[in-house]
Design an enzyme around this catalytic site. Structure first.
Site, PDB file in Angstrom:
ATOM      1  N   THR A 201       0.850  -1.201   0.000  1.00 32.74           N
ATOM      2  CA  THR A 201       0.000   0.000   0.000  1.00 32.74           C
ATOM      3  C   THR A 201       0.884   1.248   0.000  1.00 32.74           C
ATOM      4  O   THR A 201       2.017   1.197   0.492  1.00 32.74           O
ATOM      5  CB  THR A 201      -0.876  -0.035   1.280  1.00 32.74           C
ATOM      6  OG1 THR A 201      -1.835  -1.065   1.106  1.00 32.74           O
ATOM      7  CG2 THR A 201      -1.575   1.279   1.560  1.00 32.74           C
ATOM      8  N   THR A 252      -0.269   1.274   6.875  1.00 33.13           N
ATOM      9  CA  THR A 252      -0.204   0.132   5.965  1.00 33.13           C
ATOM     10  C   THR A 252      -0.060  -1.138   6.792  1.00 33.13           C
ATOM     11  O   THR A 252       0.598  -1.124   7.829  1.00 33.13           O
ATOM     12  CB  THR A 252       0.962   0.267   4.972  1.00 33.13           C
ATOM     13  OG1 THR A 252       0.991  -0.925   4.163  1.00 33.13           O
ATOM     14  CG2 THR A 252       2.316   0.435   5.652  1.00 33.13           C
TER      15      THR A 252
HETATM   16  N1  ASP Z   1      -3.878  -1.957   4.783  1.00 33.34           N
HETATM   17  C1  ASP Z   1      -4.211  -2.463   3.483  1.00 33.34           C
HETATM   18  C2  ASP Z   1      -5.518  -3.188   3.548  1.00 33.34           C
HETATM   19  O1  ASP Z   1      -5.724  -3.913   4.492  1.00 33.34           O
HETATM   20  C3  ASP Z   1      -3.172  -3.398   2.955  1.00 33.34           C
HETATM   21  C4  ASP Z   1      -1.785  -2.848   3.000  1.00 33.34           C
HETATM   22  O2  ASP Z   1      -1.477  -1.944   3.737  1.00 33.34           O
HETATM   23  O3  ASP Z   1      -0.960  -3.336   2.230  1.00 33.34           O
HETATM   24  O4  ASP Z   1      -6.291  -3.074   2.637  1.00 33.34           O
END
Ligand code: ASP
Length: 335
Positions: A201, A252
Site C-alpha cells: 500500500t 499500511t
Molecule cells: N492496509 C491495506 C488493507 O488492508 C493493505 C496494506 O497496507 O498493504 O487493505
C-alpha cells in the site's frame, strides 16, 4: 481557577498589544515543510529482495518524494503534496495501489483510497473502484466536490464520470506478479495475511509552509479479498487521518486490525490528550495492533514538522524529506 483565568486574560491582552510585525516574523520563521512517505510494510528482508527490485523500488520512492517536495518547496499545500506523492506511486507497478494492485479472489483489481486535510478536517474516500487510474484524485474530488466523505463501487464511478474522470481500462492495473500471487493464494489456501509478504500500500503525510498537515493513502487491499472487502486505508480514522491540532497519519498493514484499533485516530488522540510526541504515539499504537495480532506500520507528521515511522514488520518501504535538505529513503528495519 480564577487565578489561572486572570493570568490567561493578561497574556491574551499582552498578545493583542504586541506589534503586528512581531507576529509576522514568527510566521516567517516558521516557513519550513516536511514530508514522509511509505510504499507498504511487511516481511521485507535483504534475502527476499534482489538488486533489481530494490533499485526499482528506491527509484520510485525517490521520484514520489521529489514530486511532493516540489509542491511543498514552492509553498504549495500539504494536501496537494500528499496527492502528488500518491499519484506517482499509484502509477508504479512495484506497489499495491493503482497499477500493480493485488487481485481479488475473482481476479479483478478493486482500489481504495483516502485523503484528509488537517486544516479543516475535510476528508474524502473511495472504495472498490475499478476504472480510476488515480483513486486518490477521486478521493480528493469526493472531499472537494461532493457533500459526502466516502463513496464506494459503482456509485463512486458514476460520481467520477460526472466529474469528468477518464475511465481507465482495468488491464492497466493488472500485473503478472500480482496474478501469480493470487494463484499462489488459491493453491496454498492460506490466509489473507500470509500470502502477500510485502503488502505494498502507498501513503504520504506532510506539513506545509503554512503549518497545515495532510494525509493520503491508496491501496489494492489484500490478495484474494472477497465479498466487497474494504480494509483500513480508505477508512477515515483507521488508515488515514489528519488534524492540524495533532498530526497526520497514513497506515499500511493487515487492515482488519488497523480498523479494529482505529489506528490513525488513536495516534492523533494520544498526541492531543496524552501529550505524547508523534513517535511515542505511533509506537504505542503499533504495539497495540501487535497485541491484537496484526502487523504493519504508520508514517506520521506533526504540525511542528516532526515526522515519525513506526512498524512491527521486518521492513517498510519509506522515505522522508524536509526544507532543511533532508532526503532519506529506507527499506529494512535496520536501515
Ligand atoms: N492496509 C491495506 C488493507 O488492508 C493493505 C496494506 O497496507 O498493504 O487493505
Amino acid at each position: 481557577m480564577l487565578a489561572r483565568w486572570v493570568v490567561a486574560a493578561i497574556l491574551t491582552g499582552l498578545c493583542a498589544l504586541a506589534p503586528a510585525h512581531a507576529k509576522d516574523s514568527n510566521i516567517m520563521a516558521d516557513k519550513h515543510w516536511s514530508l514522509a512517505i511509505h510504499g507498504g510494510a511487511g516481511v521485507i528482508t535483504r534475502d527476499r529482495l534482489d538488486e533489481k527490485q530494490r533499485g526499482g523500488i528506491e527509484a520510485a520512492l525517490g521520484q514520489a518524494l521529489d514530486a511532493g517536495s516540489t509542491v511543498l518547496a514552492a509553498g504549495g499545500s500539504a494536501v496537494d503534496a500528499v496527492q502528488a506523492v500518491v499519484e506517482v506511486l499509484e502509477d508504479d507497478p512495484h506497489f499495491n495501489a493503482g497499477r500493480g494492485a493485488v487481485f481479488t479472489y475473482e481476479g479483478s483489481n478493486e482500489l481504495d483510497a483516502a485523503i484528509m486535510d488537517g486544516s479543516n478536517r475535510a476528508a474524502g474516500a473511495v472504495a472498490g473502484v475499478t476504472h480510476i487510474r488515480h483513486p486518490v484524485a477521486l478521493a480528493r474530488a469526493v472531499m472537494a466536490d461532493s457533500p459526502h466523505v466516502f463513496l464506494s463501487g459503482a456509485g463512486a464511478e458514476e460520481f467520477a464520470r460526472e466529474k469528468g474522470f477518464e475511465m481507465t481500462d482495468p488491464a492497466w492495473f493488472a500485473t503478472e506478479s500480482r496474478r501469480k500471487a493470487l494463484e499462489e493464494f488459491k493453491a496454498r489456501k492460506v490466509s489473507w495475511f500470509d500470502i502477500d509478504l510485502k503488502y505494498g500500500t502507498v501513503g504520504a503525510v506532510a506539513r506545509d509552509a503554512q503549518g497545515h498537515v495532510a494525509a493520503a493513502t491508496s491501496t489494492g487491499g489484500l490478495t484474494g479479498k472477497r465479498w466487497g472487502r474494504i480494509g483500513d486505508s480508505p477508512v477515515i480514522g483507521a488508515g488515514t487521518y489528519a488534524d492540524d491540532r495533532t498530526c497526520a497519519v497514513s497506515a499500511t498493514g493487515a487492515g482488519e486490525f488497523f480498523v479494529r484499533a482505529g489506528v490513525a485516530h488513536t495516534i492523533c488522540d494520544r498526541v492531543r490528550f496524552l501529550h505524547e510526541t508523534v513517535q511515542e504515539a505511533a509506537d504505542a499504537t503499533i504495539k497495540e495492533v501487535g497485541e491484537l495480532g496484526g502487523d504493519g506500520g504508520v508514517i506520521v507528521a506533526g504540525p511542528d514538522g516532526t515526522t515519525a515511522f513506526s512498524f512491527n514488520t521486518p521492513g517498510m518501504y519509506r522515505g522522508r524529506a524536509d526544507s532543511s535538505g533532508m532526503h532519506e529513503i529506507a527499506i529494512f528495519g535496520d536501515d
